[in-house]
Design an enzyme around this catalytic site. Structure first.
Site, PDB file in Angstrom:
ATOM      1  CB  CYS A  10     -13.665  -3.637 -29.412  1.00 28.37           C
ATOM      2  SG  CYS A  10     -14.638  -2.917 -28.119  1.00 28.37           S
ATOM      3  CG  ASN A  53     -10.929  -1.672 -31.754  1.00 23.98           C
ATOM      4  OD1 ASN A  53      -9.897  -1.888 -32.389  1.00 23.98           O
ATOM      5  ND2 ASN A  53     -10.914  -1.493 -30.456  1.00 23.98           N
ATOM      6  N   GLY A  54     -12.483   1.096 -30.329  1.00 23.01           N
ATOM      7  CA  GLY A  54     -11.858   2.380 -30.038  1.00 23.01           C
ATOM      8  C   GLY A  54     -12.624   3.120 -28.967  1.00 23.01           C
ATOM      9  CE1 TYR A 111      -0.333  -8.141 -22.800  1.00 19.15           C
ATOM     10  CE2 TYR A 111      -2.042  -6.465 -22.994  1.00 19.15           C
ATOM     11  CZ  TYR A 111      -1.603  -7.681 -22.499  1.00 19.15           C
ATOM     12  OH  TYR A 111      -2.429  -8.437 -21.716  1.00 19.15           O
TER      13      TYR A 111
END
Ligand code: SF4
Length: 497
Positions: A20, A124-125, A266
């Site tokens: 996310c 997010n996570g 990345y």
């Protein structure tokens, strides 16, 4: 409770995925801005962090209106939808789901009305104790509408809000209860809150757009808005924006920081700066260490687009071997591409990437990529290069081998699907079909983010998890199919804080 092991990656390309990206913006009281439009721009810049669903919740004088759906930001929103979302505070989210079908109910933000007001949350996570918390809530009568851990988080915040005097206190108290990776934005009628877990797994930064505070997963979103970078949200920090003023407190949970090192390798965009370190330079640094650790005689160094390119440049710079463009990427193939069956994956790789014969024919080629997951794409790329006449192909990977799952928000397949699982480098080399293969060492991976003041998580490479993780459960462990109602609106303005 149903536990489900991760499925095969939904992409035909052999990559892991971030889950996310989050964003939040708040104007000072009395100032009118089109917060939904700003969120839209920011989410566009964060699209690389999740392409399966997008959403924005906007706050119009205390009334929260949320629009979200599966699809890219450009598919979920259009001018008409954005124009129908007035309000000067907003939170937004882009999502990549790791299990199950792409489902609208799992899209974020989650907007709810509770007994003390309303709330919208984007996360997010991945929480490692979400299953346990969910069970506890369900035993107390809680009913879940989605299968994602963010709903557990929202329940916990609301539960804490009932026991304390403010929403920021509720968020702070929640941080002692939830465990795992989370960078959050929370919007109440009058406040915008951003919080980062005490380990700092996922990035989160603060910016200023004129006199409006913004929070974003990455600085590239601030750049897209024309906002000025203020600073990163520190691990364990809770930031509160109220009437144009920013204040902050620590959640009280003390631990060693462990920022995800794979963000630098990345996930993150190369033009982002995370916790003081440039992502682009970190990738070049990885290339430098690769050239020191795995030197080989060659005529050209090429990178696998896009994220392998900075490491290839770093390798070339340091080794003195010329850098060249050896693989051309089709920029129009994305998630909209109809996913082929396993047997058609080779064609999809050829559609995405093609070898540049003039750059590699008759040459000893060093091909640099950021990671190897199952190894299937690498093997096909090597074949592309050999078919284009490369005399030798040496592969260098700007990360250590993936050997362990991630429980902190990254879609890494179960161990048995990883090329490195139970194999030596020589065995992997043989399977991929290269003349030599070299991975970045763990020690070097820990040094690439020059300027970052945090410690790192490298558990997917080392197996050393910064926090205890569930033994057999993978993330999103409570994936269930639950029929849902609409979640377009969450109105009411009882909470006057
Ligand atoms: S396990 Fe790997 S991908 Fe997950 S947070 Fe740690 S370094 Fe990042």
């Amino acid at each position: 409770m149903k536990y489900r092991i991760l499925k095969q990656s939904k992409t035909p390309f052999d990559k892991v995925h971030e889950e996310c990206g989050v964003f939040g913006i708040a104007a000072p009281e009395g100032k009118e801005i089109a917060a939904a439009h700003e969120a839209y721009v920011a989410l566009f810049a964060l699209q690389h962090r999740g392409q399966e669903a997008a959403g924005i919740a906007v706050n119009n004088r205390g009334v929260i209106h949320c629009h979200k759906d599966v699809g890219l930001v450009s598919q979920v929103f259009n001018q008409q939808i954005l124009d129908s979302m007035p309000g000067s505070m907003a939170v937004g989210h882009v999502r990549y789901s790791t299990t199950g079908k792409q489902s609208r109910e799992n899209a974020q933000p989650i907007a709810i009305t509770h007994v003390k007001g309303n709330l919208a949350v984007a996360h997010n996570g991945n929480l490692v104790n979400a299953g346990e918390l969910r069970r506890r809530i369900e035993l107390n009568g809680g009913i879940f509408r989605s299968s994602n851990d963010t709903e557990v988080l929202v329940y916990t915040i609301v539960n804490e809000r009932l026991k304390c005097g403010s929403i920021e206190e509720a968020v702070k108290n929640t941080m002692s209860i939830i465990q795992g990776a989370y960078s959050l934005v929370v919007m109440s009628p009058r406040k915008l809150i951003a919080a980062r877990d005490p380990h700092g797994f996922r990035p989160l930064c603060i910016g200023l757009l004129d006199d409006c505070y913004v929070f974003a997963s990455e600085t590239c979103a601030l750049d897209a808005l024309g906002a000025t970078f203020v600073r990163d949200v520190e691990p364990g920090e809770v930031c509160v924006v109220e009437n144009g003023k920013l204040r902050s407190m620590h959640c009280g949970v003390q631990c060693k920081s462990s920022a995800c090192v794979f963000e630098y390798i990345y996930f993150a965009r190369p033009d982002s700066i995370i916790d003081g370190a440039s992502v682009e330079l970190a990738r070049q640094e990885a290339g430098k260490y690769l050239s020191i650790e795995h030197p080989v005689g060659a005529d050209v160094v090429i990178g696998v687009p896009d994220s392998g390119i900075p490491a290839a440049i770093g390798y070339a710079k340091f080794s003195g071997i010329p850098y060249g463009v050896g693989l051309i990427k089709n920029r129009y193939i994305a998630r909209t591409f109809i996913q082929p069956g396993q047997d058609k994956r080779e064609r999809s790789v050829r559609l995405k990437l093609n070898a540049l014969r003039t750059a590699v024919e008759g040459k000893r080629v060093i091909m640099v990529d950021d990671s190897i997951v199952r190894g299937t794409t690498c093997a096909r790329l090597v074949k592309l290069l050999r078919d284009a006449g490369a005399a030798e192909v040496h592969m260098r990977i700007s990360a250590p081998p993936f050997r362990h799952p991630c429980f902190f928000g990254t879609d890494i397949p179960e161990r048995s699907q990883l090329l490195a699982h139970g194999r030596t480098v020589e065995e992997m080399r043989e399977i991929i079909g290269v003349d030599s293969l070299g991975f970045l060492s763990l020690e070097a991976a820990r040094k690439i983010a020059v300027g970052c003041h945090l410690g790192f998580c490298d558990a997917c490479f080392s197996g050393e998890y910064p926090i205890p993780v569930p033994e057999q459960a993978e993330k999103n462990m409570f994936e269930n199919e639950i029929p849902l109602g609409a979640d377009k609106h969450a109105g009411g303005n009882q909470d006057k804080e």
